[in-house]
Motif scaffolding. Structure first.
Motif, PDB file in Angstrom:
ATOM      1  N   ASN A 145      34.123  31.973  23.997  1.00 19.66           N
ATOM      2  CA  ASN A 145      35.416  32.644  24.094  1.00 19.66           C
ATOM      3  C   ASN A 145      35.495  33.430  25.397  1.00 19.66           C
ATOM      4  O   ASN A 145      35.246  34.623  25.464  1.00 19.66           O
ATOM      5  CB  ASN A 145      35.623  33.567  22.887  1.00 19.66           C
ATOM      6  CG  ASN A 145      36.991  34.221  22.886  1.00 19.66           C
ATOM      7  OD1 ASN A 145      37.817  33.949  23.741  1.00 19.66           O
ATOM      8  ND2 ASN A 145      37.225  35.094  21.920  1.00 19.66           N
ATOM      9  N   VAL A 146      35.841  32.722  26.476  1.00 20.72           N
ATOM     10  CA  VAL A 146      36.072  33.331  27.788  1.00 20.72           C
ATOM     11  C   VAL A 146      37.341  32.703  28.356  1.00 20.72           C
ATOM     12  O   VAL A 146      37.269  31.823  29.214  1.00 20.72           O
ATOM     13  CB  VAL A 146      34.879  33.125  28.745  1.00 20.72           C
ATOM     14  CG1 VAL A 146      33.735  34.042  28.401  1.00 20.72           C
ATOM     15  CG2 VAL A 146      34.390  31.672  28.716  1.00 20.72           C
ATOM     16  N   PRO A 147      38.502  33.104  27.866  1.00 18.88           N
ATOM     17  CA  PRO A 147      39.765  32.460  28.229  1.00 18.88           C
ATOM     18  C   PRO A 147      39.921  32.247  29.734  1.00 18.88           C
ATOM     19  O   PRO A 147      39.812  33.176  30.528  1.00 18.88           O
ATOM     20  CB  PRO A 147      40.814  33.441  27.706  1.00 18.88           C
ATOM     21  CG  PRO A 147      40.140  34.124  26.560  1.00 18.88           C
ATOM     22  CD  PRO A 147      38.707  34.268  26.987  1.00 18.88           C
ATOM     23  N   PRO A 179      32.087  25.662  29.386  1.00 16.62           N
ATOM     24  CA  PRO A 179      33.532  25.904  29.408  1.00 16.62           C
ATOM     25  C   PRO A 179      34.017  26.667  28.179  1.00 16.62           C
ATOM     26  O   PRO A 179      33.416  26.590  27.098  1.00 16.62           O
ATOM     27  CB  PRO A 179      34.123  24.484  29.435  1.00 16.62           C
ATOM     28  CG  PRO A 179      33.021  23.606  29.920  1.00 16.62           C
ATOM     29  CD  PRO A 179      31.756  24.227  29.407  1.00 16.62           C
ATOM     30  N   ASP A 180      35.101  27.414  28.364  1.00 13.01           N
ATOM     31  CA  ASP A 180      35.736  28.119  27.264  1.00 13.01           C
ATOM     32  C   ASP A 180      36.103  27.137  26.152  1.00 13.01           C
ATOM     33  O   ASP A 180      36.537  26.015  26.401  1.00 13.01           O
ATOM     34  CB  ASP A 180      37.004  28.813  27.773  1.00 13.01           C
ATOM     35  CG  ASP A 180      37.744  29.551  26.675  1.00 13.01           C
ATOM     36  OD1 ASP A 180      37.085  30.240  25.885  1.00 13.01           O
ATOM     37  OD2 ASP A 180      38.984  29.416  26.611  1.00 13.01           O
ATOM     38  N   GLY A 181      35.922  27.558  24.902  1.00 16.27           N
ATOM     39  CA  GLY A 181      36.286  26.736  23.755  1.00 16.27           C
ATOM     40  C   GLY A 181      35.236  25.751  23.305  1.00 16.27           C
ATOM     41  O   GLY A 181      35.455  24.999  22.352  1.00 16.27           O
ATOM     42  N   THR A 182      34.066  25.734  23.961  1.00 15.25           N
ATOM     43  CA  THR A 182      33.014  24.784  23.595  1.00 15.25           C
ATOM     44  C   THR A 182      32.258  25.266  22.360  1.00 15.25           C
ATOM     45  O   THR A 182      31.727  26.385  22.351  1.00 15.25           O
ATOM     46  CB  THR A 182      32.007  24.615  24.742  1.00 15.25           C
ATOM     47  OG1 THR A 182      32.695  24.195  25.925  1.00 15.25           O
ATOM     48  CG2 THR A 182      30.931  23.603  24.385  1.00 15.25           C
ATOM     49  N   PRO A 183      32.166  24.448  21.294  1.00 19.36           N
ATOM     50  CA  PRO A 183      31.344  24.824  20.135  1.00 19.36           C
ATOM     51  C   PRO A 183      29.871  24.550  20.425  1.00 19.36           C
ATOM     52  O   PRO A 183      29.528  23.552  21.060  1.00 19.36           O
ATOM     53  CB  PRO A 183      31.873  23.908  19.022  1.00 19.36           C
ATOM     54  CG  PRO A 183      32.441  22.732  19.744  1.00 19.36           C
ATOM     55  CD  PRO A 183      32.932  23.201  21.070  1.00 19.36           C
TER      56      PRO A 183
END
Length: 295
Positions: free
Chosen positions: A222-224, A245-249
């Motif tokens: 979570n790093v928009p 990248p942001d949003g990566t699980p």
């Protein structure tokens, strides 16, 4: 580089005003200048002050290094100190100062204030909040990679040229409760492992101090608008493996608290590394076909 007459070749020598008689160095002590970041400012003070303070070497943020006392002469850098039962470390140590502002306090959401009143942009300088038993709580600036690289190069020269040298430590270690340098973000054990040729003791420490996670535990970055650094060790320099990248699980392997900060050990891109927990949200699997995202 080599050493001739106590001077390291390839490094400018600026003779300090204060130095003492000959020593047989067995220890290197690392310091922060706790000073302005302006190039040459700390070096000039250490060379010319009236406080009877001196040091063997000063390393700037960009890695520029100057020598001010010969390696076989006493410099006045440690003060009241003790190392493994030996008092007054100036008598058997080489002092190296790393330009760094030292412990800071928060001036605002975006600025940190140094002890001498200067404000530094938190984002620009990568300043982090951390707390340890030895340092207390504060805001600290990490050491640039160029500075750490120059330190490693200098240490390699010193240890290959001075057979009596045995160990590397910090000012806070030899003067506990009185000094807090080098700061909590300094990768001491990694530097010691590189120079002394020993297995990195941080590896065993990480195993002891981290807690294994459940098999299904996941987190999502979570790093928009940005990316998160994955690091080999849960410390800030210089050990970045890759950016996530942001949003990566991410599968979470373990977690732990190091230098007052929570970290997660994760798997990404075929590698295992550490991320700062505050930049990752827990993932809850609520139904079949879940494709990621926090809940």
């Amino acid at each position: 580089m080599g050493i001739q007459g106590g001077k390291v070749t390839g490094i400018e020598f600026q003779e300090a005003k204060w130095s003492g008689g000959q020593i047989t160095p067995s220890l290197v002590v690392l310091h922060d200048t706790a000073s302005s970041l302006k190039p040459g400012s700390a070096a000039y003070y250490l060379q010319n002050n009236d406080a009877k303070v001196s040091v063997h070497f000063v390393i700037e943020l960009d890695g520029t290094t100057v020598q001010q006392v010969r390696t076989g002469d006493r410099a006045f850098h440690a003060g009241t100190s003790e190392y493994h039962g030996r008092k007054w470390c100036n008598g058997f140590s080489i002092g190296i100062e790393l330009v760094n502002p030292g412990r800071m306090t928060r001036s605002s959401a975006t600025y940190a204030r140094t002890w001498f009143g200067q404000k530094l942009d938190i984002g620009l300088h990568g300043i982090e909040e951390a707390e340890t038993l030895e340092h207390g709580r504060g805001l600290w600036m990490p050491y640039p990679e160029a500075q750490i690289s120059a330190l490693l190069k200098l240490l390699q020269t010193l240890f290959s040229s001075i057979p009596t040298l045995e160990d590397i430590t910090t000012h806070w270690y030899i003067s506990p409760g009185r000094k807090v340098d080098s700061n909590p973000l300094f990768p001491l054990e990694h530097v010691r492992a590189r120079i002394l040729g020993r297995d990195d003791p941080a590896e065993a420490e990480l195993e002891e101090r981290s807690v294994s996670s459940a098999e299904e535990e996941m987190a999502i970055v979570n790093v928009p608008g940005g990316a998160l650094n994955m690091r080999k060790w849960p410390s800030f320099n210089p050990n970045i493996i890759t950016e996530i990248p942001d949003g990566t699980p991410l599968p979470v392997i373990a977690s732990g608290s190091f230098s007052g900060r929570q970290w997660l050990k994760v798997f990404y891109g075929g590698a295992v590394g550490w991320i700062v927990k505050r930049y990752a949200d827990p993932v809850t699997f609520s139904e079949p076909g879940f494709k990621g995202g926090p809940k």
